[in-house]
Motif scaffolding. Structure first.
Motif, PDB file in Angstrom:
ATOM      1  N   LYS A  97       0.826  -1.211   0.000  1.00  0.00           N
ATOM      2  CA  LYS A  97       0.000   0.000   0.000  1.00  0.00           C
ATOM      3  C   LYS A  97       0.858   1.257   0.000  1.00  0.00           C
ATOM      4  O   LYS A  97       0.378   2.347  -0.318  1.00  0.00           O
ATOM      5  CB  LYS A  97      -0.927   0.000   1.213  1.00  0.00           C
ATOM      6  N   ASN A  98       2.138   1.109   0.368  1.00  0.00           N
ATOM      7  CA  ASN A  98       3.037   2.261   0.413  1.00  0.00           C
ATOM      8  C   ASN A  98       4.086   2.222  -0.699  1.00  0.00           C
ATOM      9  O   ASN A  98       5.161   2.803  -0.568  1.00  0.00           O
ATOM     10  CB  ASN A  98       3.693   2.341   1.783  1.00  0.00           C
ATOM     11  N   GLY A  99       3.779   1.471  -1.772  1.00  0.00           N
ATOM     12  CA  GLY A  99       4.580   1.572  -2.982  1.00  0.00           C
ATOM     13  C   GLY A  99       5.545   0.448  -3.259  1.00  0.00           C
ATOM     14  O   GLY A  99       6.169   0.404  -4.322  1.00  0.00           O
ATOM     15  N   VAL A 100       5.721  -0.486  -2.316  1.00  0.00           N
ATOM     16  CA  VAL A 100       6.636  -1.609  -2.550  1.00  0.00           C
ATOM     17  C   VAL A 100       5.942  -2.617  -3.468  1.00  0.00           C
ATOM     18  O   VAL A 100       4.770  -2.951  -3.254  1.00  0.00           O
ATOM     19  CB  VAL A 100       7.038  -2.278  -1.219  1.00  0.00           C
ATOM     20  N   SER A 101       6.633  -3.099  -4.482  1.00  0.00           N
ATOM     21  CA  SER A 101       5.988  -3.953  -5.488  1.00  0.00           C
ATOM     22  C   SER A 101       5.736  -5.377  -4.998  1.00  0.00           C
ATOM     23  O   SER A 101       4.834  -6.058  -5.475  1.00  0.00           O
ATOM     24  CB  SER A 101       6.841  -4.006  -6.753  1.00  0.00           C
ATOM     25  N   GLY A 102       6.545  -5.881  -4.069  1.00  0.00           N
ATOM     26  CA  GLY A 102       6.361  -7.244  -3.566  1.00  0.00           C
ATOM     27  C   GLY A 102       7.485  -7.630  -2.622  1.00  0.00           C
ATOM     28  O   GLY A 102       8.390  -6.843  -2.359  1.00  0.00           O
ATOM     29  N   GLY A 103       7.421  -8.859  -2.131  1.00  0.00           N
ATOM     30  CA  GLY A 103       8.458  -9.295  -1.203  1.00  0.00           C
ATOM     31  C   GLY A 103       8.414 -10.800  -1.023  1.00  0.00           C
ATOM     32  O   GLY A 103       7.583 -11.491  -1.614  1.00  0.00           O
ATOM     33  N   THR A 104       9.320 -11.314  -0.225  1.00  0.00           N
ATOM     34  CA  THR A 104       9.411 -12.742   0.048  1.00  0.00           C
ATOM     35  C   THR A 104       9.412 -12.970   1.556  1.00  0.00           C
ATOM     36  O   THR A 104      10.109 -12.271   2.292  1.00  0.00           O
ATOM     37  CB  THR A 104      10.704 -13.330  -0.555  1.00  0.00           C
ATOM     38  N   VAL A 105       8.613 -13.962   1.995  1.00  0.00           N
ATOM     39  CA  VAL A 105       8.496 -14.265   3.417  1.00  0.00           C
ATOM     40  C   VAL A 105       9.168 -15.612   3.694  1.00  0.00           C
ATOM     41  O   VAL A 105       8.896 -16.602   3.004  1.00  0.00           O
ATOM     42  CB  VAL A 105       7.021 -14.319   3.866  1.00  0.00           C
ATOM     43  N   VAL A 157      10.379 -13.813   8.457  1.00  0.00           N
ATOM     44  CA  VAL A 157      11.347 -12.845   7.942  1.00  0.00           C
ATOM     45  C   VAL A 157      10.871 -12.401   6.568  1.00  0.00           C
ATOM     46  O   VAL A 157      10.632 -13.232   5.684  1.00  0.00           O
ATOM     47  CB  VAL A 157      12.751 -13.470   7.838  1.00  0.00           C
ATOM     48  N   LEU A 158      10.711 -11.102   6.395  1.00  0.00           N
ATOM     49  CA  LEU A 158      10.201 -10.535   5.149  1.00  0.00           C
ATOM     50  C   LEU A 158      11.275  -9.660   4.526  1.00  0.00           C
ATOM     51  O   LEU A 158      11.818  -8.777   5.202  1.00  0.00           O
ATOM     52  CB  LEU A 158       8.942  -9.710   5.430  1.00  0.00           C
ATOM     53  N   ILE A 159      11.636  -9.914   3.270  1.00  0.00           N
ATOM     54  CA  ILE A 159      12.591  -9.062   2.569  1.00  0.00           C
ATOM     55  C   ILE A 159      11.934  -8.496   1.319  1.00  0.00           C
ATOM     56  O   ILE A 159      11.212  -9.187   0.608  1.00  0.00           O
ATOM     57  CB  ILE A 159      13.892  -9.807   2.206  1.00  0.00           C
ATOM     58  N   MET A 160      12.203  -7.206   1.082  1.00  0.00           N
ATOM     59  CA  MET A 160      11.613  -6.511  -0.054  1.00  0.00           C
ATOM     60  C   MET A 160      12.637  -5.524  -0.602  1.00  0.00           C
ATOM     61  O   MET A 160      13.408  -4.941   0.159  1.00  0.00           O
ATOM     62  CB  MET A 160      10.359  -5.725   0.387  1.00  0.00           C
ATOM     63  N   ALA A 161      12.635  -5.350  -1.910  1.00  0.00           N
ATOM     64  CA  ALA A 161      13.498  -4.354  -2.537  1.00  0.00           C
ATOM     65  C   ALA A 161      12.628  -3.211  -3.029  1.00  0.00           C
ATOM     66  O   ALA A 161      11.583  -3.432  -3.636  1.00  0.00           O
ATOM     67  CB  ALA A 161      14.282  -4.966  -3.688  1.00  0.00           C
ATOM     68  N   ALA A 162      13.067  -1.985  -2.773  1.00  0.00           N
ATOM     69  CA  ALA A 162      12.296  -0.821  -3.205  1.00  0.00           C
ATOM     70  C   ALA A 162      13.240   0.367  -3.343  1.00  0.00           C
ATOM     71  O   ALA A 162      14.323   0.391  -2.747  1.00  0.00           O
ATOM     72  CB  ALA A 162      11.196  -0.485  -2.192  1.00  0.00           C
ATOM     73  N   ARG A 163      12.826   1.339  -4.141  1.00  0.00           N
ATOM     74  CA  ARG A 163      13.627   2.553  -4.254  1.00  0.00           C
ATOM     75  C   ARG A 163      13.775   3.173  -2.870  1.00  0.00           C
ATOM     76  O   ARG A 163      12.906   3.045  -2.015  1.00  0.00           O
ATOM     77  CB  ARG A 163      12.993   3.530  -5.228  1.00  0.00           C
ATOM     78  N   LYS A 164      14.908   3.834  -2.670  1.00  0.00           N
ATOM     79  CA  LYS A 164      15.270   4.333  -1.348  1.00  0.00           C
ATOM     80  C   LYS A 164      14.137   5.137  -0.705  1.00  0.00           C
ATOM     81  O   LYS A 164      13.787   4.910   0.447  1.00  0.00           O
ATOM     82  CB  LYS A 164      16.535   5.191  -1.464  1.00  0.00           C
ATOM     83  N   THR A 169       9.461   5.388   3.172  1.00  0.00           N
ATOM     84  CA  THR A 169       8.028   5.606   3.415  1.00  0.00           C
ATOM     85  C   THR A 169       7.378   4.336   3.964  1.00  0.00           C
ATOM     86  O   THR A 169       6.600   4.391   4.924  1.00  0.00           O
ATOM     87  CB  THR A 169       7.331   6.008   2.101  1.00  0.00           C
ATOM     88  N   ALA A 170       7.701   3.188   3.361  1.00  0.00           N
ATOM     89  CA  ALA A 170       7.134   1.914   3.816  1.00  0.00           C
ATOM     90  C   ALA A 170       7.609   1.584   5.226  1.00  0.00           C
ATOM     91  O   ALA A 170       6.836   1.076   6.043  1.00  0.00           O
ATOM     92  CB  ALA A 170       7.530   0.801   2.845  1.00  0.00           C
ATOM     93  N   LEU A 171       8.870   1.884   5.515  1.00  0.00           N
ATOM     94  CA  LEU A 171       9.410   1.605   6.856  1.00  0.00           C
ATOM     95  C   LEU A 171       8.657   2.408   7.917  1.00  0.00           C
ATOM     96  O   LEU A 171       8.318   1.877   8.985  1.00  0.00           O
ATOM     97  CB  LEU A 171      10.903   1.936   6.890  1.00  0.00           C
ATOM     98  N   ALA A 179       5.563   3.520   7.666  1.00  0.00           N
ATOM     99  CA  ALA A 179       4.205   2.971   7.757  1.00  0.00           C
ATOM    100  C   ALA A 179       4.196   1.660   8.539  1.00  0.00           C
ATOM    101  O   ALA A 179       3.315   1.425   9.382  1.00  0.00           O
ATOM    102  CB  ALA A 179       3.636   2.759   6.355  1.00  0.00           C
ATOM    103  N   LEU A 180       5.169   0.808   8.275  1.00  0.00           N
ATOM    104  CA  LEU A 180       5.258  -0.473   8.991  1.00  0.00           C
ATOM    105  C   LEU A 180       5.516  -0.244  10.478  1.00  0.00           C
ATOM    106  O   LEU A 180       4.975  -0.954  11.329  1.00  0.00           O
ATOM    107  CB  LEU A 180       6.376  -1.321   8.380  1.00  0.00           C
ATOM    108  N   THR A 181       6.354   0.737  10.785  1.00  0.00           N
ATOM    109  CA  THR A 181       6.643   1.047  12.192  1.00  0.00           C
ATOM    110  C   THR A 181       5.384   1.446  12.939  1.00  0.00           C
ATOM    111  O   THR A 181       5.146   1.015  14.071  1.00  0.00           O
ATOM    112  CB  THR A 181       7.689   2.178  12.277  1.00  0.00           C
ATOM    113  N   GLU A 182       4.551   2.255  12.267  1.00  0.00           N
ATOM    114  CA  GLU A 182       3.309   2.716  12.905  1.00  0.00           C
ATOM    115  C   GLU A 182       2.268   1.597  12.982  1.00  0.00           C
ATOM    116  O   GLU A 182       1.705   1.326  14.047  1.00  0.00           O
ATOM    117  CB  GLU A 182       2.737   3.893  12.115  1.00  0.00           C
TER     118      GLU A 182
END
Length: 222
Positions: free
Chosen positions: A32-40, A64-71, A76-78, A80-83
């Motif tokens: 929802k905050n722009g990350v295209s996907g990830g692996t759990v 453990v969730l890893i995701m690649a996204a533009r800096k 922004t996602a970090l 949102a996840l923190t909140e």
């Protein structure tokens, strides 16, 4: 839609360690905050909390969730996840980002042959990754805790190296492995690495692999 070529060094690897069952929720928040996907991955968390040890609960299931996204997107996602996951409270999980030198597989990303990872300013924490044979992860954790670490996360894996060739019925067998991920304060990293190295003899061929990475942002550490 822009078709601009993007170099992987503009990206961060966003890593989360959350309680079992929270990985999918975290992935949806990130999307929802722009990350295209990830692996759990499924993992096992360890803690040096004496109360948990008293009740035999020091080892708990984690994801453990890893995701690649533009800096900028990763930051922004970090936030949102923190909140949303309340990472500022104890035992809700940890999150951190690591600069990526190259990335392929994401839309418009190209491989840059002379790429170097972004320099991390004011390093506060580092991530130590140790890959060992299955059954040795606890030795890694014990050695790290003896040097001041708070614990780590164990991820089951498979691996194959030049020193680990084995065959059964003419088929190659990939040895079962464990990946131990430990976050340390920068000034304690050398001591933790030395303790793990002394305990596991990592320098000797076939005993495992250890590498460290600078971390740019952290959440959930106390």
């Amino acid at each position: 839609m822009s078709n601009a070529i993007i170099e992987g060094m503009d990206y961060d690897l966003l890593c989360l360690v959350v309680n079992n069952g929270a990985g999918s929720k975290a992935l949806q928040i990130a999307k929802k905050n722009g990350v295209s996907g990830g692996t759990v991955f499924r993992g096992l968390g360890t803690a040096s909390n004496s109360a948990l040890k008293f009740f035999g609960l020091e080892d708990v299931k984690k994801e453990v969730l890893i995701m690649a996204a533009r800096k900028e997107t990763a930051e922004t996602a970090l936030d949102a996840l923190t909140e949303k996951l309340q990472l500022k409270k104890r035992n809700r999980g940890i999150a951190f980002t690591i600069p990526i030198a190259n990335l392929l597989g994401n839309r418009n990303c190209v491989y840059k042959t002379d790429a170097h990872g972004r320099k991390v300013e004011d390093i506060m924490h580092q991530a130590i990754f140790t890959i060992v044979d299955r059954g040795q992860a606890e030795e890694v954790i014990d050695a790290a805790v003896a040097a001041g670490s708070q614990g780590g996360t164990i991820i089951n894996a498979r691996g194959s190296g030049s020193h680990e060739t084995s065959r059964l019925f003419s088929m190659d067998i990939e040895p079962e492995k464990e990946v131990v991920m430990i976050l340390t304060e920068q000034h304690t990293t050398d001591a933790v690495v030395a303790s793990i190295s002394n305990a596991l003899k990592i320098e000797q061929p076939g005993n495992g692999v250890l590498f460290t990475m600078d971390v740019t942002n952290t959440r959930g550490l106390f």
